[in-house]
Enzyme design. Structure first.
Site, short mmCIF file in Angstrom:
data_model
loop_
_atom_site.label_atom_id
_atom_site.label_comp_id
_atom_site.label_asym_id
_atom_site.label_seq_id
_atom_site.Cartn_x
_atom_site.Cartn_y
_atom_site.Cartn_z
N ARG A 32 0.83 -1.22 0.00
CA ARG A 32 0.00 0.00 0.00
C ARG A 32 0.86 1.27 0.00
O ARG A 32 0.53 2.25 -0.66
CB ARG A 32 -0.98 -0.02 1.16
CG ARG A 32 -2.06 -1.11 0.94
CD ARG A 32 -3.03 -1.17 2.06
NE ARG A 32 -3.95 -0.05 2.05
CZ ARG A 32 -5.23 -0.12 1.71
NH1 ARG A 32 -5.75 -1.27 1.34
NH2 ARG A 32 -6.00 0.94 1.74
N ASP A 110 17.47 -13.03 11.68
CA ASP A 110 18.88 -12.66 11.49
C ASP A 110 19.56 -13.51 10.42
O ASP A 110 20.44 -13.03 9.71
CB ASP A 110 19.63 -12.69 12.82
CG ASP A 110 19.69 -14.08 13.41
OD1 ASP A 110 18.70 -14.83 13.26
OD2 ASP A 110 20.71 -14.43 14.01
N ASP A 135 10.84 -14.92 18.09
CA ASP A 135 11.80 -15.00 19.21
C ASP A 135 12.17 -13.67 19.85
O ASP A 135 12.65 -13.64 20.98
CB ASP A 135 13.10 -15.66 18.73
CG ASP A 135 12.89 -17.12 18.39
OD1 ASP A 135 11.91 -17.70 18.89
OD2 ASP A 135 13.70 -17.68 17.63
N MET A 177 8.51 -22.14 22.91
CA MET A 177 9.53 -22.06 21.85
C MET A 177 10.60 -21.00 22.11
O MET A 177 10.45 -20.17 23.01
CB MET A 177 8.85 -21.72 20.52
CG MET A 177 8.56 -22.94 19.68
SD MET A 177 7.99 -22.40 18.07
CE MET A 177 8.17 -23.91 17.16
#
Ligand code: ADP
Length: 329
Positions: A32, A110, A135, A177
């Protein structure tokens, strides 16, 4: 696909590595903002795999309609070893040059930025990163897109498990996690009122846990929730539960939340962050920035060079770790 018209501007967008809720909201924001600025957007499917295979399409408004609330990524994602090879990156370069993409916007973690940085250095093709990762361990941003949704998913599960823990009078281990980041465990543990928290780096965690559980259960406590950060050993809560049983004779149940933490509709926080970072990435491109990640630091948009982002994963701040230690024992 048609070649870029002379004088026009064209950017490519891809999602790479682990998917995170809010990636679709980011794609929408990018499209957009680019549309407003008369910039064409080329969608690249399946991350760097699609870049190598030339799996491209010209994005239209319809491609970003009704995706803001969807988890995952409508562009698809991948992990590919081929992009780590010179041959793989050469194929990607040819595909980009053939259709005239001026810059690549990469939504990922990363690892993806390591690939992007190398690719830019080799080819001169400008790349801009946007942090999408559950994370929240990427330097250069206070929060990555997807983290807020992931901790809320974990929190919802902890709340539900608490119901049965109380009803049955049971000790539960809930494993959350985060490969090398403990932050999902720390924040969902604090928010969920976990009685104990086990982080992989803490060598005395099990001994301390056994002492605390024994004392608490001898004093009449009938249930407890231990939140465990999976670290590099997903599933290791089973061995913790066994060790605790051997040392204390207290039975427990183990719940591994696993991939449900990656899915689901992004929270408002993640959608707003996606909007800010997606739009800012397009503006960064128009201002000639490249080789940077667009993040948000203390409520301001911050551009951080890739070489400062890929130095290693960011550890949780000491303040939040201290807070967790006070509240979860
Ligand atoms: P994330 O971006 O979520 O951290 P990964 O670490 O799996 O996910 O990285 C995603 C992809 O980025 C990898 O599959 C690979 O194609 C590419 N990549 C990662 N590291 C490098 C590297 N050092 N050189 C080139 N490409 C890389």
């Amino acid at each position: 696909m048609n070649v870029k018209a002379p004088g026009s501007s064209r950017i490519g967008v891809l999602t790479s590595g682990g998917d995170a809720p809010g990636m679709n909201a980011t794609i929408r924001a990018i499209y957009r903002a680019a549309y407003e600025l008369d910039i064409e957007v080329i969608g690249i499917r399946r991350g760097f795999t699609g870049l190598i295979e030339g799996d491209f399409f010209l994005m239209e408004r319809s491609h970003v309609a009704n995706i803001i609330h969807l988890g995952g990524t409508t562009l698809g994602t991948s992990r590919t070893e081929e992009f780590k090879t010179i041959d793989g990156r050469k194929k990607a370069t040819e595909n980009i040059q053939n259709i005239g993409i001026d810059a690549l916007l990469i939504i990922g973690g990363d690892g993806s930025f390591r690939g992007a940085s190398l690719f830019s250095d080799e080819t001169g093709i400008p790349t801009i990163g946007i942090p999408g990762s559950i994370d929240n361990d990427i330097p250069g941003t206070d929060f990555s897109i997807g983290f807020d949704t992931a901790i809320n998913t974990a929190l919802e599960a902890i709340d539900k498990i608490r119901d049965t823990a109380i009803s049955h009078g049971r000790l539960f281990f809930v494993e959350v996690m985060g490969r090398s980041s403990d932050l999902i465990a720390i924040e969902s543990g604090i928010a969920g009122g976990a009685e104990y928290l086990v982080l992989p780096g803490d060598k005395n965690a099990i001994i301390n846990l056994c002492t605390q559980i024994t004392n608490a259960f001898s004093a009449g406590k009938r249930y407890a929730i231990v939140v465990v950060a999976e670290g590099e050993r997903p599933g290791y809560s089973f061995s913790i539960a066994e060790e605790v049983y051997n040392k204390t004779s207290i039975e427990s149940r183990v719940v591994i939340l696993g991939h449900i933490q990656r899915g689901g509709s992004p929270t408002a926080r993640d959608r707003v962050l996606a909007a800010k970072l997606g739009v800012s990435a397009v503006y960064a491109y128009t201002k000639g920035h490249a080789g940077v990640m667009v993040g948000e630091l203390r409520r301001s948009i911050a551009l951080t060079p890739f070489d400062k982002v890929i130095v290693g994963r960011q550890k949780p701040e000491q303040n939040i770790v201290r807070l967790a230690k006070i509240l979860t024992k």
